[in-house]
Design an enzyme around this catalytic site. Sequence first.
Site, PDB file in Angstrom:
ATOM      1  CG  HIS A   1      34.633  31.737  42.898  1.00 30.18           C
ATOM      2  ND1 HIS A   1      34.672  31.785  41.525  1.00 30.18           N
ATOM      3  CD2 HIS A   1      33.815  30.694  43.202  1.00 30.18           C
ATOM      4  CE1 HIS A   1      33.914  30.824  41.024  1.00 30.18           C
ATOM      5  NE2 HIS A   1      33.394  30.140  42.019  1.00 30.18           N
ATOM      6  CD  GLU A   2      33.218  29.198  46.682  1.00 35.95           C
ATOM      7  OE1 GLU A   2      31.968  29.153  46.679  1.00 35.95           O
ATOM      8  OE2 GLU A   2      33.917  28.553  45.874  1.00 35.95           O
TER       9      GLU A   2
END
Length: 492
Positions: free
Chosen positions: A257-258
């Site tokens: 996600h990051e």
Amino acid sequence: MTAFDDLMAFQRDTQALAEVAGRLGWDQETVMPDGAAPQRAEEMAAMENILHARRIDPRIADWLEAIDTALLSPVAAAQIREIERARQRALKVPVTLSMAIARATSAAHRTWAAAKAADDFASFQPALEEIVSLRREEAAALANGGDLYDALLDDYEPGASGQDIQTMFDAMRPRLVKLRDAALGSDHQPEKVIGTYPAKKQMKLASKLARTFGYDLTHGRIDKALHPFSSGSGLDVRITTRTNPADPFNCFYSTIHEVGHACYEQNVDRAYLLTPIGRGASMGAHESQSRIYENQLGRSRAFTGWLFDRMEQRFGYAPASSADAFYGTVNRLEKGYVRTEADEVQYNLHVLLRFDLERRLIAGQLDVADLEEAWNTRFAADFGYEVDRASHGVLQDVHWAEGLFGYFPTYSLGNVYAGCLHDALRHDCPDLDVQLAQGNVTYATDWLRDKVQQHGALYAPEKLIELATGKPVSVEPLLAYLEAKFGEIYRL
């Protein structure tokens, strides 16, 4: 030099200073000693004082007046748009208020972390009351008689309104609830993950996943934090993740996600470095990248088959009975409290709760003293069970401690954008699953770089997605994707 050249040279220094302030924030959440918090609050306030003064510097108005906008290229016009937008905002908000917000939110971070660890909302309440009061004051200055929440939302999603977001959520909620209830009530339930997973081995595999998705570690780094986040732009973009021996997916999918956020910033056209458009178009656009990396790509049947083999090699045993079963395990719906650990179906329901509560806080319809009770009551109504402790409820997210009111709805808007992008990506690459099954996400990430990331903030967010997909933004691609995916997994 022309007026435009003078303005952009001045702006370059402003952007560089803003990056320095951002690095102070990264340090605060990763390696800063606990005792440094009071001094860091003053440092952040001092940086805000400098940045505010630069944004309203009288020379900017002179340069803007001297520029013939009819002669500007689309890129130059976008730069002017963003400079003027920041200037007008800064002119409306007194510097003393901006400094007070920076000081209060910096100091509140450690207060929130301690309160979360102790499951004690009361110890955080005074700090949050101060932040809400300051942000209401800021919203009133920005709104000029208009809606307070919209004024704050505009910081994160330019052009959006609370009513627009509410209309979108109203269209999504019934189908999401129906799908959730059908999946949880199905006779077929995917396996739970088995085994324990040492933190060091998780971090090594997380690093491999980051590189697989295109994260350039020569211009970034991966650290651990209480709440995963991405920070920076251009040549210095950093991410954090977290580990739980019983839940390796928390680490792996937080990392992916990051990385979606980080790759967006790393892939912006280098010609835009340290300029107003040298960043993501909005937080909704940003979330579209992190969510499509994490979910449509990272949780796909094809990619989880590859991940299954990597986990078996790395940890010495299989996390499920087979690669096929593992796909269901990764995407399993479960009752839970935490937004960042939620499955794709229930995730948006967590966001809806926060959106409604923070709108009421900013409107003055809900007092901070009543927030925990309001959260718990709403959670029970939406999810059908009681919050067990504050760290699983009102204290789970760092956003309100950081004053980020108006940020939460961009998570779901990002999901909607991701649904539109995924639909277009599948159309352009019909053999995508063949590549994902080999752990090769290059076509997908290159497509997203070319269609979205390289443009930075050149375009308004909705226009960016429409240009990338050739279609207007709609909730339908996301909902159709979810219904098809989870209908198959749960044999509905």
